[in-house]
Each structure stands twice: as structure tokens, then as C-alpha cells.
Design a protein around this motif. Sequence first.
Motif, PDB file in Angstrom:
ATOM      1  N   MET A 110       0.847  -1.195   0.000  1.00 46.61           N
ATOM      2  CA  MET A 110       0.000   0.000   0.000  1.00 46.61           C
ATOM      3  C   MET A 110       0.883   1.245   0.000  1.00 46.61           C
ATOM      4  N   THR A 111       0.596   2.162  -0.908  1.00 49.23           N
ATOM      5  CA  THR A 111       1.395   3.373  -1.051  1.00 49.23           C
ATOM      6  C   THR A 111       1.324   4.223   0.208  1.00 49.23           C
ATOM      7  N   VAL A 112       2.485   4.737   0.630  1.00 46.84           N
ATOM      8  CA  VAL A 112       2.560   5.611   1.788  1.00 46.84           C
ATOM      9  C   VAL A 112       2.591   7.061   1.306  1.00 46.84           C
ATOM     10  N   LEU A 113       1.719   7.890   1.860  1.00 46.43           N
ATOM     11  CA  LEU A 113       1.701   9.316   1.572  1.00 46.43           C
ATOM     12  C   LEU A 113       2.277  10.057   2.772  1.00 46.43           C
ATOM     13  N   ASP A 114       3.401  10.726   2.556  1.00 47.84           N
ATOM     14  CA  ASP A 114       3.999  11.449   3.684  1.00 47.84           C
ATOM     15  C   ASP A 114       3.272  12.773   3.903  1.00 47.84           C
ATOM     16  N   GLY A 115       3.717  13.496   4.909  1.00 47.83           N
ATOM     17  CA  GLY A 115       3.029  14.722   5.281  1.00 47.83           C
ATOM     18  C   GLY A 115       2.970  15.740   4.169  1.00 47.83           C
ATOM     19  N   ARG A 116       4.032  15.838   3.379  1.00 51.61           N
ATOM     20  CA  ARG A 116       4.037  16.825   2.297  1.00 51.61           C
ATOM     21  C   ARG A 116       3.069  16.430   1.182  1.00 51.61           C
ATOM     22  N   ALA A 117       2.991  15.134   0.886  1.00 53.83           N
ATOM     23  CA  ALA A 117       2.028  14.674  -0.120  1.00 53.83           C
ATOM     24  C   ALA A 117       0.599  14.947   0.337  1.00 53.83           C
ATOM     25  N   LEU A 118       0.323  14.703   1.616  1.00 56.11           N
ATOM     26  CA  LEU A 118      -1.011  14.975   2.146  1.00 56.11           C
ATOM     27  C   LEU A 118      -1.299  16.471   2.151  1.00 56.11           C
ATOM     28  N   ASN A 119      -0.287  17.257   2.432  1.00 52.82           N
ATOM     29  CA  ASN A 119      -0.468  18.702   2.429  1.00 52.82           C
ATOM     30  C   ASN A 119      -0.875  19.190   1.048  1.00 52.82           C
ATOM     31  N   ARG A 120      -0.181  18.743   0.040  1.00 50.39           N
ATOM     32  CA  ARG A 120      -0.508  19.220  -1.312  1.00 50.39           C
ATOM     33  C   ARG A 120      -1.866  18.704  -1.763  1.00 50.39           C
ATOM     34  N   ALA A 121      -2.241  17.492  -1.386  1.00 52.38           N
ATOM     35  CA  ALA A 121      -3.576  16.992  -1.709  1.00 52.38           C
ATOM     36  C   ALA A 121      -4.639  17.836  -1.015  1.00 52.38           C
ATOM     37  N   THR A 122      -4.401  18.163   0.242  1.00 53.19           N
ATOM     38  CA  THR A 122      -5.342  18.983   1.002  1.00 53.19           C
ATOM     39  C   THR A 122      -5.503  20.359   0.361  1.00 53.19           C
ATOM     40  N   LEU A 123      -4.405  20.990   0.001  1.00 58.59           N
ATOM     41  CA  LEU A 123      -4.472  22.306  -0.624  1.00 58.59           C
ATOM     42  C   LEU A 123      -5.245  22.249  -1.937  1.00 58.59           C
ATOM     43  N   ALA A 124      -5.017  21.186  -2.714  1.00 58.06           N
ATOM     44  CA  ALA A 124      -5.727  21.061  -3.987  1.00 58.06           C
ATOM     45  C   ALA A 124      -7.225  20.904  -3.763  1.00 58.06           C
ATOM     46  N   ARG A 125      -7.616  20.026  -2.810  1.00 61.90           N
ATOM     47  CA  ARG A 125      -9.039  19.799  -2.562  1.00 61.90           C
ATOM     48  C   ARG A 125      -9.704  21.047  -1.993  1.00 61.90           C
ATOM     49  N   GLN A 126      -8.959  21.800  -1.183  1.00 55.71           N
ATOM     50  CA  GLN A 126      -9.513  22.990  -0.536  1.00 55.71           C
ATOM     51  C   GLN A 126      -9.407  24.254  -1.397  1.00 55.71           C
TER      52      GLN A 126
ATOM     53  N   ARG B 150      -1.240  31.909   1.448  1.00 59.51           N
ATOM     54  CA  ARG B 150      -2.689  32.072   1.547  1.00 59.51           C
ATOM     55  C   ARG B 150      -3.068  32.569   2.947  1.00 59.51           C
ATOM     56  N   PHE B 151      -3.923  33.581   2.985  1.00 61.14           N
ATOM     57  CA  PHE B 151      -4.470  34.093   4.237  1.00 61.14           C
ATOM     58  C   PHE B 151      -5.789  33.375   4.513  1.00 61.14           C
ATOM     59  N   LEU B 152      -5.867  32.668   5.638  1.00 59.75           N
ATOM     60  CA  LEU B 152      -7.070  31.928   5.982  1.00 59.75           C
ATOM     61  C   LEU B 152      -7.797  32.618   7.142  1.00 59.75           C
ATOM     62  N   PRO B 153      -9.118  32.547   7.147  1.00 57.85           N
ATOM     63  CA  PRO B 153      -9.889  33.151   8.229  1.00 57.85           C
ATOM     64  C   PRO B 153      -9.853  32.286   9.484  1.00 57.85           C
ATOM     65  N   ALA B 154     -10.377  32.818  10.561  1.00 56.10           N
ATOM     66  CA  ALA B 154     -10.492  32.049  11.798  1.00 56.10           C
ATOM     67  C   ALA B 154     -11.357  30.818  11.568  1.00 56.10           C
ATOM     68  N   PHE B 155     -10.970  29.714  12.196  1.00 56.29           N
ATOM     69  CA  PHE B 155     -11.733  28.467  12.161  1.00 56.29           C
ATOM     70  C   PHE B 155     -11.899  27.926  10.740  1.00 56.29           C
ATOM     71  N   ASP B 156     -10.900  28.115   9.893  1.00 54.85           N
ATOM     72  CA  ASP B 156     -11.042  27.660   8.513  1.00 54.85           C
ATOM     73  C   ASP B 156     -11.173  26.139   8.453  1.00 54.85           C
ATOM     74  N   ASN B 157     -11.940  25.688   7.446  1.00 59.17           N
ATOM     75  CA  ASN B 157     -12.133  24.248   7.207  1.00 59.17           C
ATOM     76  C   ASN B 157     -10.826  23.483   7.175  1.00 59.17           C
ATOM     77  N   THR B 158      -9.825  24.077   6.562  1.00 56.46           N
ATOM     78  CA  THR B 158      -8.578  23.362   6.337  1.00 56.46           C
ATOM     79  C   THR B 158      -7.929  22.925   7.635  1.00 56.46           C
ATOM     80  N   LEU B 159      -8.151  23.681   8.698  1.00 53.12           N
ATOM     81  CA  LEU B 159      -7.572  23.324   9.988  1.00 53.12           C
ATOM     82  C   LEU B 159      -8.476  22.407  10.792  1.00 53.12           C
ATOM     83  N   LEU B 160      -9.793  22.589  10.686  1.00 54.08           N
ATOM     84  CA  LEU B 160     -10.715  21.881  11.567  1.00 54.08           C
ATOM     85  C   LEU B 160     -11.232  20.575  10.974  1.00 54.08           C
ATOM     86  N   GLY B 161     -10.905  20.288   9.737  1.00 52.29           N
ATOM     87  CA  GLY B 161     -11.485  19.132   9.069  1.00 52.29           C
ATOM     88  C   GLY B 161     -10.781  17.817   9.311  1.00 52.29           C
TER      89      GLY B 161
END
Length: 361
Positions: A1-17, A270-281
Motif C-alpha cells: 500500500m502506497t505511503v503518503l507522507d506529510g508533504r504529499a497529504l499537504n498538497r492533496a489537502t491544498l488542492a481539494r480545498q 494564503r491568508f485563511l480566516p479564523a476556524f477555517d475548514n482546512t484546519l478543523l477538518g
Amino acid sequence: MTVLDGRALNRATLARQLLLKRADLPALDAVAHLCGLQAQEPQEPFTGLWSRLRAFEPAELSDLLVGRQVVRTHLMRRTVHLVTADDALAWRTRHDAMLRQRVLGVYRRELDGVDLTELAAAGRAVLADGEPRSMPELARAVADRWPAPGPRALGEMLVAALVPAVQLPPRGVWRQKAGVRYLPLSAWLGREVPARPDDVVGAELVRRNLAAYGPAATADLRAWSGLAGLPAAVASVRDELVSFRDDRGRELLDLPDAPRPAPDTPAPVRFLPAFDNTLLGYSDRTRIVDDAHRNLSVAGSPVLLVDGHVTATWTVEEGTVVVAPLRRLTRAERAAVCDEGEAVALFLSDGEHRGVRVESW
């Protein structure tokens, strides 16, 4: 099973968000894609969408709210979200039990002995006249029958759990301040909340979450939604999904064709607002914020992403965007922060101010 490190997950998260590059989407489509925006701070969704959309105008979102195409309502995690009207109707019943339990978790002693079915019926009867009410007004209208709990406990249970309700504009309209007044969701939209099977809604929530937040572990799905019963929904759609591992060994689920950019993909400031989805999801937020600064996600501090990670907090003081770094910025990073800071200052001031100040670290 492919391992996704933190940087790979970060870029996926940024793309989805929609944070890797600004999207050419109407605001309504963006709100739907993101499964709503955290919105207990009424003006914050505007900054959230500005940071994600190429040609966003605040009036577009205000018009959607006034036009009843998006609503402000308690939903995921019992927090106020700005969601499309369609999603509010489709998802509400699946959240009912969680909403009740979360209010009881705060007011169990005060509400001991209160028949919640009777309380819901009383609240609906009060609101049946179509008159918008604040939470204290609604609570006082039923308090003669239940005097012991106090208005706060009664009001919270009614508007956050028992009666699907929306916060009416002008609350949440661009650059307007207004108190919170409620009407039932069905009355505001002219459509009844449908009674959909939990398994159908659960499967929909899994797919939609992964499109906006994946790859994600089941713990992340639970942290995003506040729902404890999603493992059954995950099992029902597992054949549609692909699996990965993170560098902690957790299984991550994803949609097969969802974007997973290369880890070395450049990420803009990127400037994110308080309680942004990207942090709380997420349950594990290290893909976006270091553990040392995890509390920023719930402290109500707007944050700044540099190279995809939380690197500063920011505020606005007399029209000037003030950035407080959490680490030393390189010269190139500081220049990028100032450029984006100038743009966000212009946005927030309707073109009147462009000042940026980066404090020393």
C-alpha cells in the motif's frame, strides 16, 4: 500500500480545498464543493472564498444568502456552517442525534427531566407564526413550562438541535453587523427537511468529504462531521475507494480520481480566516499545522499558510494587515507574504487600504 507522507497529504489537502491555485468557480459551487464553510464568525467565509476563488466578489455571497441559496445553520460538530440550501436539507436529519447529544453534553444537568420531544413541539409552535426570533426570545416563550433549565439551555437545545433553524440575514451579509434571529429551515426555504435513510446520507457525506478533504482516515471523517456512525457508511462505499497509508501507519481512504499533486508542487501564500475548514477538518492536523501550534485552529486566530503550512497569524489594525510569524521567514517568503497581504488588505477594505506590516520573530 502506497505511503503518503506529510508533504504529499499537504498538497492533496491544498488542492481539494482550492488553496493550491484559485479556482474559476461561482461562489455557490465553491460552497458546495467545500461541504460548507465554518461560519460562527459571520464575515470569515468571505475571506475564505476570496483566498480560494479567482474572481470572487463579496456581493455574490451576500446575494446567495439573501436569496436563500445558502444558509447559516448548526450542522457539522454543532458549529455554525454556511452551506448550500440543498445540502442543509439533505444532511440535516443525519446530524440530529449528534446535535442533541452535543447540547446535552453541555447542559445535561440543566435539561434533566425535560422531555425533548415536548420541548421541540413547543418550540415549533412558537415559531409557526413566521416571526423571526432570537434565541433568548424563543427560550423565554417556552420558559413558563420549563422554568428550571434557564433560557440558555432551552435556547441552545431548540435552535442548535431540536428545530432545524437558520440564522437570517442581514447576519452574515458583507460588512453588515446584525444580531442572530432564527426561523425554521423549512419555513425559510419553503421546503420540508426530507427524512432520508441514514445509510444513504452517510455514504454521500463520505464521498463529499473525500472530494474536499481527502485522503482521510475514518478518524478524520469523524472529526470533520462530529458523527460517530460513519464506519458503516465507509464500509458501504469502500469498493468505490482507494487506500493509502500515512507515515504513522494509518489507513487513508480516497476517491480514485481525486487530485493528489506531487509533493514538490509549489504552494502559494494564503491568508485563511479564523476556524477555517482546512484546519478543523481533520483529527490529525499535522498535514497543515505543526502540533506545537495546533491550538490555533480552535483559538479563533486567522492564520497564514506559507509553503502550505501554518506559519503565522494575522489581524487587521486600522486597515493594515499585521502578520505575526511563528518562525523566521526567508526574504522571498516575506516578499510573498507582503504581496498577498496587500491584496487581502485591499479586499477587506473595499480598496481603501493596502498596508502590510510583518512583525519580527
